[in-house]
Design a protein around this motif. Structure first.
Motif, short mmCIF file in Angstrom:
data_model
loop_
_atom_site.label_atom_id
_atom_site.label_comp_id
_atom_site.label_asym_id
_atom_site.label_seq_id
_atom_site.Cartn_x
_atom_site.Cartn_y
_atom_site.Cartn_z
N SER A 192 0.79 -1.17 0.02
CA SER A 192 -0.14 0.02 0.15
C SER A 192 1.08 1.25 0.05
N SER A 248 -0.46 -7.67 10.17
CA SER A 248 -0.52 -8.69 8.96
C SER A 248 -1.31 -9.81 9.26
N GLN A 293 -5.94 -5.94 -5.38
CA GLN A 293 -6.62 -5.28 -4.54
C GLN A 293 -6.76 -6.12 -3.32
N ASP A 294 -7.12 -5.27 -2.33
CA ASP A 294 -7.48 -5.95 -0.96
C ASP A 294 -8.38 -5.43 -0.35
N PHE A 312 -8.87 -15.45 -2.97
CA PHE A 312 -9.14 -14.81 -1.43
C PHE A 312 -9.53 -15.77 -0.46
N ASN A 367 -12.12 -11.76 2.84
CA ASN A 367 -11.11 -11.06 2.58
C ASN A 367 -10.76 -11.02 1.10
N HIS A 419 -9.03 -10.70 -2.57
CA HIS A 419 -7.97 -10.16 -3.52
C HIS A 419 -8.23 -10.30 -4.84
N THR A 423 -9.33 -2.35 3.45
CA THR A 423 -8.27 -3.28 3.56
C THR A 423 -8.38 -4.13 4.66
N GLU A 459 -5.60 -6.53 4.99
CA GLU A 459 -4.24 -6.99 5.27
C GLU A 459 -3.24 -6.08 4.90
N HIS A 460 -3.45 -5.56 3.65
CA HIS A 460 -2.48 -4.57 3.16
C HIS A 460 -2.24 -3.36 3.49
#
Ligand code: FAD
Lengths: 372, 482
Positions: free
Chosen positions: B78, B150, B340-341, B371, B377, B379, B414, B416-417
């Protein structure tokens, strides 16, 4: 003063905190009402009260004008079973929660409210497996001391957007404002559970942890000399694991928890303490000779101390072991001469946090660490 | 740059010249993190060896009013470790000692530059591991993990970094070394560890981290289930959760992500799958066996046309190889892509995936989905070819629309990122002005001068200590206020 008159009532005989009587009491029924109240309470000193089960925890407030009673901020606002989350009003009693085959895995005293448990960071036996309010809280709504309503976190378990204010409010003893709503992660209720009870010493804990039985709780009680392990899971799994542990500990499998399970070990005329030490130091603490009870699997225990000398002795031992010792409650005659919180690393930053959130030190003044 | 030159001389004298980088070419190697399209060359890079040296650097920055940015391994996605052009980049790469593995306390004490996987490697001989397992665990640092809070595939059951840190030593933005917590739980006072973890380098620099070690499970069972549709895979996920099973991980990949993984690592997933689920259970053997049978039946019940069960560690590794390589693998089917997150409530999964696909189609952009299905979550990997005019912009639009969907469904921008630089602009969409203002009260308590990783996380900084009325008088003594 007009708005305040409408929102409060005169305090009654029971409306005191740590021996300090309040002048006024208010019971807002919504976050909006609570915000209006706090805004109108401009220069009053405030203590927030939930079920009152821990209102005597911590030093007495330096001053007290207004008690905000949260019990009308109650109820399950949302229970999204498929997402394993719930949104609860802060005044909701935890023992009244009915979440079907799901549970909010926090142990609490009968009558304790969501807000009270979060604000004191209280925990019980099952913290070994489920963690504490800190770990289960995923969102929070608060009214800041200036009356501003703020939210943090949200309704999804995974979320790293912005600072985790929920953690800051957890265990803040009402010094940063009023918590009105909490969002929690839920767990499925286990299909089966069993206790293995034994008189094995605390030295047995590493063997339990090594035995691959995935305990939900490991509790010890010096008064009875008992150690008890809670196992949860599938019926077959629980049977097998409790059998294994029964042998390992020369114990006995039981459906029921021991009578002392999850209860404070002190009586009203004793000093109630919370001790935490690194895991390897638990046996040494148990052998200290004090009356102790609590989570031998996480190193968080409770003590009933008889006098200040015992408090000091336990504190010295915990601190030397790399841990902490806090006096939660004490009889009136010793309360004022005790250092209830003990040494607190990071205090300077904590003071700056308090100054930012509550610059006039109106919320629970004097009840927290370092006189915060 | 006069300030910087003086600072460089001071730090070279105090730390040693070899720990201070001023050469322009060398500075360039630090110009970005994992989000490589943002680039800023730092004015100065410092490589401290000890916590004391970090404190020296931060104190010098504070005195000179120079901003600083901490950097671990630079794998952040990020732009969190993007340097400041007039600032100092504090790189923890020389702080890689594991200070102690203490199985009897179930803790490890490490320096911030230690690589995540090294903690597990050091703990395994004792029967323990470090549970948070970001896909980048072979390269990312514990300090970076702390800053980003994280997670990993297994955080569905085990939680995130924040649930595993019990002690920190930090250097506050004024250069003070402060210890918070330790090996024991529940230190008294505000939960400053809880505030610091996930603060993305904006509250200071972590110089030592005490983490929980988790018992290695007795049994681990992993299955790969292939489904004819995304909806069916989503329904299976919901069914598993509804049955009261808490798997260690439930991961999903769609057809395009599978195609990429096959091209890259030949993971040999069942052909013809519109989606695959990887479900992993761990714990005591009797428990895992019972639940594994249940999960298999649930997948079949929701229409899985093939279920493979890992017979050994090698097969398990192969299942995971496809999933873990998915990000990089997408490079095989597209020259460029955006990772993307975002997070949505798990139950909204099928609906949101349909809408993502609609948005992608309407912009003529392909999106591969990988994901953490268990906790919603997402991704999405938005594919494009930068050489084709307009494609990058279209991909950017789709990527933004996905975040809009996450917000619309009550999720998060977000999982986790982190927010970093990249997503600061979305913060006001997820939180109200008052919410952001409240977060910044914390910032003001730690970093009133906004020197610690400025410009990240929050779109606009709060002016610290400004209160209407009284304070103004305090700041300008002798001056009349109205
Ligand atoms: C292929 C790939 C897969 C990934 N998979 C995952 C995943 O599964 N889950 C996940 O959560 N993330 C994942 N990430 C993102 C990234 O790896 C994590 O965010 C990681 O924690 C960053 O660590 P780092 O050491 O690289 O930190 P950096 O990128 O160097 O820094 C990240 C942030 O941390 C701050 N920081 C670094 N060190 C310190 C310190 N000592 N004190 C204070 N602040 C500090 C920086 O200022 C910056 O804001 C992935 C990245 C890649 C490239």
């Amino acid at each position: 003063m007009g708005a305040l008159d409408e929102l409060t009532r005169p305090a009654g005989d029971d409306d005191h905190v740590g021996g300090v009587p309040a002048r006024l009491v208010a019971s807002p029924a919504s976050t909006a009402e609570a915000a209006a109240l706090v805004a109108a309470a401009g220069d009053l000193t405030v203590v927030v009260r939930g079920g009152g089960t821990k209102i005597h925890w911590g030093p007495s407030p330096r001053a007290l004008d207004l008690i905000i009673d949260t019990r009308r901020l109650a109820g399950v606002v949302e229970h999204a079973a498929g997402d394993l989350i719930t949104v609860l009003g802060a005044g909701t009693p935890l023992d009244e929660l009915a979440l079907g085959d799901q549970q909010l895995a926090i142990d609490a005293a009968p009558g304790a409210t969501v807000g009270g448990v979060v604000a004191t960071g209280a925990s019980g036996p099952r913290r070994l497996h489920y963690g504490t309010a800190r770990d289960l809280l995923i969102g929070i709504t608060v009214v800041r001391p200036d009356g501003v309503v703020a939210k943090a976190g949200g309704k999804v378990v995974k979320n790293v957007a912005g600072y985790d204010l929920g953690k800051l409010y957890t265990g803040s003893y009402g010094t940063l404002g009023l918590i009105t709503e909490c969002v929690f992660r839920l767990h499925p209720r286990p299909a089966a559970a069993a206790y293995v009870r034994t008189t094995a010493p605390a030295q047995a804990v590493p063997a339990i942890l090594a035995a691959q039985v995935a305990p939900t709780a490991i509790e010890i009680d010096t008064a009875t000399g008992e150690l008890a392990v809670l196992l949860e899971g599938t019926p077959g799994g629980v049977r097998e694991r409790s059998g294994l542990l029964e042998k390992l500990l020369a114990g006995e499998v039981s459906e029921a928890a021991p009578g002392w399970w999850g209860r404070d070990p002190w009586t009203a005329d004793e000093i109630g303490m919370k001790l935490s030490v690194p895991l390897s130091m638990v046996p040494g603490l148990i052998e200290s000779g004090s009356t102790l009870r609590g989570s031998a699997g996480t190193g968080v225990l409770y003590a009933a101390a008889h006098d200040i000398t015992e408090v000091e002795r336990l504190r010295a031992q915990c601190v030397r072991s790399g841990g902490h010792a806090v006096v939660l409650t004490a009889p009136a005659d010793v309360r004022d001469i005790l250092d209830m919180w003990g040494p607190v690393p990071g205090l300077a930053v904590m003071r700056r946090i308090k100054d930012q959130f509550d610059p006039d030190h109106r919320f629970a003044p004097g009840r927290f660490v370092g006189g915060i | 740059m006069a300030d910087i030159d003086a600072l460089a001389r001071r730090l070279a004298a105090e730390l040693g010249a070899e720990q201070v980088v001023t050469d322009r070419q060398e500075l360039r190697t630090y110009e970005c993190d994992g989000l490589a399209h943002y680039k800023v060359v730092p004015a100065l890079v410092v490589l401290p060896h000890t916590a004391g040296q970090v404190a020296t650097v931060v104190r010098a920055c504070a005195e000179a009013g120079v901003p600083f940015v901490a950097r671990g391994s630079g794998t952040g996605l990020s732009g969190g470790a993007l340097p400041h052009a007039e600032g100092v980049l504090i790189v923890t790469a020389q702080m890689r000692r594991i200070l102690e593995i203490a199985p009897a306390d179930e803790r490890a004490v490490v320096e911030p530059g230690v690589i995540n996987l090294q903690v597990t490697r050091a703990a395994t001989p004792h029967g323990y591991y470090y549970a948070p397992d970001p896909s980048s665990q072979q390269i990312c640092s514990i300090g970076g993990n702390v800053a980003e809070n994280s997670g990993g595939a297994h955080c569905l059951k085990y939680g995130f970094t924040t649930n595993h840190v019990t002690g920190l030593q930090i250097v506050t933005p004024d250069g003070e070394l402060v210890r918070l917590g330790g090996r024991a739980l529940d230190p008294p006072g505000y939960d400053l560890i809880g505030a610091f973890v996930g603060s993305e380098g904006t509250l200071g620099v972590a110089t030592e981290v005490t983490v929980k070690l988790t018992r290695l499970p007795e049994s681990v069972r992993t299955l790969l289930a292939a489904f004819p549709s995304i909806d069916a895979a989503g329904a299976a996920t919901s069914a598993i959760i509804a049955a009261g099973v808490v798997p260690a991980a439930i991961e999903m990949m769609d057809a395009l992500a599978i195609e990429a993984a096959e091209a890259a690592v030949a993971c040999g997933y069942p052909p013809g799958a519109a989606a695959v689920l990887i479900v992993e259970l761990d714990g005591p053997a009797p428990e895992v066996e019972a639940q594994f049978t249940e999960v298999t039946a649930l997948c079949r019940g929701e229409g899985a046309f093939e279920i493979r069960i890992a017979a050994d560690e090698a097969e398990r590794a192969l299942f995971w190889k496809g999933r873990k390589s998915a990000f990089a693998a997408v490079g095989r089917i597209s020259p460029d892509y955006i990772v993307q997150d975002g997070v949505i409530p798990r139950t909204a999964l099928p609906e949101v995936l349909r809408r993502i696909s609609d948005v992608a189609d309407s912009h003529g952009v392909r999106v591969a989905n990988v994901f953490h299905a268990g906790d919603g979550n997402l991704h999405p990997l938005v594919l494009f070819d930068a050489r084709v005019e307009g494609e990058a912009e279209r991909a950017e639009t789709v990527s933004g629309a996905i975040i809009d969907l996450c917000i619309e469904y009550g999720g998060s921008i977000t999982g986790e990122h982190g927010v970093g630089l990249d997503k600061a602009k979305y913060m006001p969409r997820m939180y109200g002005e008052d919410d952001l203002d409240t977060m910044q009260l914390v910032r003001c308590a730690f970093d009133p001068d906004h020197l610690s990783n400025p410009g990240k996380v929050f779109p606009a900084p709060r002016l610290c200590g400004e209160r209407p009325g009284g304070d103004l008088a305090a700041r300008f003594p002798g001056v009349e206020v109205f």
